[in-house]
Design a protein around this motif. Structure first.
Motif, PDB file in Angstrom:
ATOM      1  N   ALA A 118      29.511  12.259  -3.997  1.00  0.00           N
ATOM      2  CA  ALA A 118      30.076  13.167  -2.982  1.00  0.00           C
ATOM      3  C   ALA A 118      30.744  12.320  -1.919  1.00  0.00           C
ATOM      4  N   LEU A 161      32.559  13.761   2.950  1.00  0.00           N
ATOM      5  CA  LEU A 161      32.954  14.047   1.568  1.00  0.00           C
ATOM      6  C   LEU A 161      34.302  13.386   1.274  1.00  0.00           C
ATOM      7  N   GLU A 187      35.264  11.450  -1.426  1.00  0.00           N
ATOM      8  CA  GLU A 187      35.756  11.462  -2.806  1.00  0.00           C
ATOM      9  C   GLU A 187      35.123  12.558  -3.663  1.00  0.00           C
ATOM     10  N   GLY A 188      34.221  13.312  -3.083  1.00  0.00           N
ATOM     11  CA  GLY A 188      33.523  14.330  -3.855  1.00  0.00           C
ATOM     12  C   GLY A 188      33.562  15.676  -3.173  1.00  0.00           C
ATOM     13  N   SER A 189      32.722  16.578  -3.646  1.00  0.00           N
ATOM     14  CA  SER A 189      32.743  17.966  -3.198  1.00  0.00           C
ATOM     15  C   SER A 189      31.463  18.364  -2.489  1.00  0.00           C
ATOM     16  N   ALA A 190      31.538  19.486  -1.800  1.00  0.00           N
ATOM     17  CA  ALA A 190      30.341  20.045  -1.176  1.00  0.00           C
ATOM     18  C   ALA A 190      29.312  20.432  -2.227  1.00  0.00           C
ATOM     19  N   GLU A 191      29.770  20.874  -3.395  1.00  0.00           N
ATOM     20  CA  GLU A 191      28.838  21.217  -4.480  1.00  0.00           C
ATOM     21  C   GLU A 191      28.054  19.997  -4.919  1.00  0.00           C
ATOM     22  N   GLN A 192      28.733  18.858  -5.024  1.00  0.00           N
ATOM     23  CA  GLN A 192      28.039  17.624  -5.404  1.00  0.00           C
ATOM     24  C   GLN A 192      27.044  17.195  -4.336  1.00  0.00           C
ATOM     25  N   ALA A 225      26.191  25.570  -1.243  1.00  0.00           N
ATOM     26  CA  ALA A 225      27.237  24.567  -1.097  1.00  0.00           C
ATOM     27  C   ALA A 225      28.282  25.016  -0.084  1.00  0.00           C
ATOM     28  N   GLU A 226      28.550  26.320  -0.039  1.00  0.00           N
ATOM     29  CA  GLU A 226      29.528  26.843   0.915  1.00  0.00           C
ATOM     30  C   GLU A 226      29.062  26.611   2.346  1.00  0.00           C
ATOM     31  N   ALA A 249      29.485  22.978   3.142  1.00  0.00           N
ATOM     32  CA  ALA A 249      30.894  22.660   3.393  1.00  0.00           C
ATOM     33  C   ALA A 249      31.301  23.076   4.801  1.00  0.00           C
TER      34      ALA A 249
END
Length: 243
Positions: free
Chosen positions: A113, A143, A145-150, A228-229, A232
């Motif tokens: 992430a 974040l 290089e990655g995502s909130a989900e990660q 995850a939302e 974020a």
């Protein structure tokens, strides 16, 4: 605890972790941003550094690799997914791999992430976690290089560890994180209390890490994010927070 862990301040707000297993005499260093303070501490203690554990490629975590290798012949253990960005790497690892410090074993967790191939090292028998920049005391990494989900998945894995697990993160960001945490969860009394404790510690020039999983469950708004939302939203808010 069988191992000894020495906190070495570096650069403006980094922490390097020098870890020694007395039965075998083996020593490793986690995320050396620079070599000089590490070599000085190892010399003072009479320890020879056999390995370097890198959690990710950022220069403030790998900048000391080459000089420590040259001085001690250390093997650099690094995330396989970031091999191209860590030219000093000797041994590449990923999810579920195990690395040893004497009789003590660390399990590699892939926790992307902050960077795409970020890993963490969990030492179950020692109840210790070296998580680089994935999680901080009362915070989490940006974040890049990655995502909130990660990130949500990674923090969920951390939250599932035993509450007494000590968390050795790589930066002294706790005061700014605590101020944002109070903003994010103004009715959380545990956050208010911890902010006061952190303010006193920093005013006295004291470090605020390691932390514990129990403390983070109670006061870290990113680990506590339900989705995850929500994570974020909180990460975006923290990125611009000036409180």
């Amino acid at each position: 605890m069988a191992i000894r862990i020495v906190r070495i301040p570096a650069l403006s707000d980094n922490y390097i972790w020098l870890v020694h297993e007395p039965d075998s005499g083996e020593t490793i260093v986690v995320d050396p941003s620079e070599a000089e303070p590490v070599l000085a501490e190892a010399d003072r203690a009479g320890w020879r550094i056999g390995a370097i554990w890198n959690t990710h490629w950022h220069p403030d975590h790998t900048g000391g690799n080459a000089a420590i290798k040259a001085a001690h012949g250390a093997t650099v253990i690094a995330p396989a997914a970031e091999a191209a960005r860590i030219p000093t790497a000797d041994h590449l690892v990923g999810e579920g791999d195990r690395v040893a410090l004497g009789a003590v074993e660390a399990v590699v967790m892939e926790t992307p992430a902050h960077t795409a191939g970020h890993i963490s090292f969990h030492l179950p028998a020692e109840q210790a976690l070296f998580c680089g920049d994935t999680m901080f005391a009362m915070g989490c990494g940006r974040l890049f290089e990655g995502s909130a989900e990660q990130m949500h998945a990674a923090l969920g894995r951390f939250a599932a560890l035993p509450p007494e697990t000590r968390v050795y993160c790589a930066h002294e960001y706790t005061l700014s994180n605590a101020r944002y945490a109070r903003h994010a969860e103004p009715d959380n009394d545990a956050i208010v209390e911890r902010l006061e404790t952190v303010e006193r510690a920093r005013e006295a020039g004291e470090a605020t890490v390691p932390t514990t999983i129990a403390l983070e469950r109670a006061t870290n708004p990113f680990l506590r994010a339900a989705t995850a939302e929500q994570l974020a939203q909180r990460r975006a808010a923290k990125d611009s927070f000036r409180g």
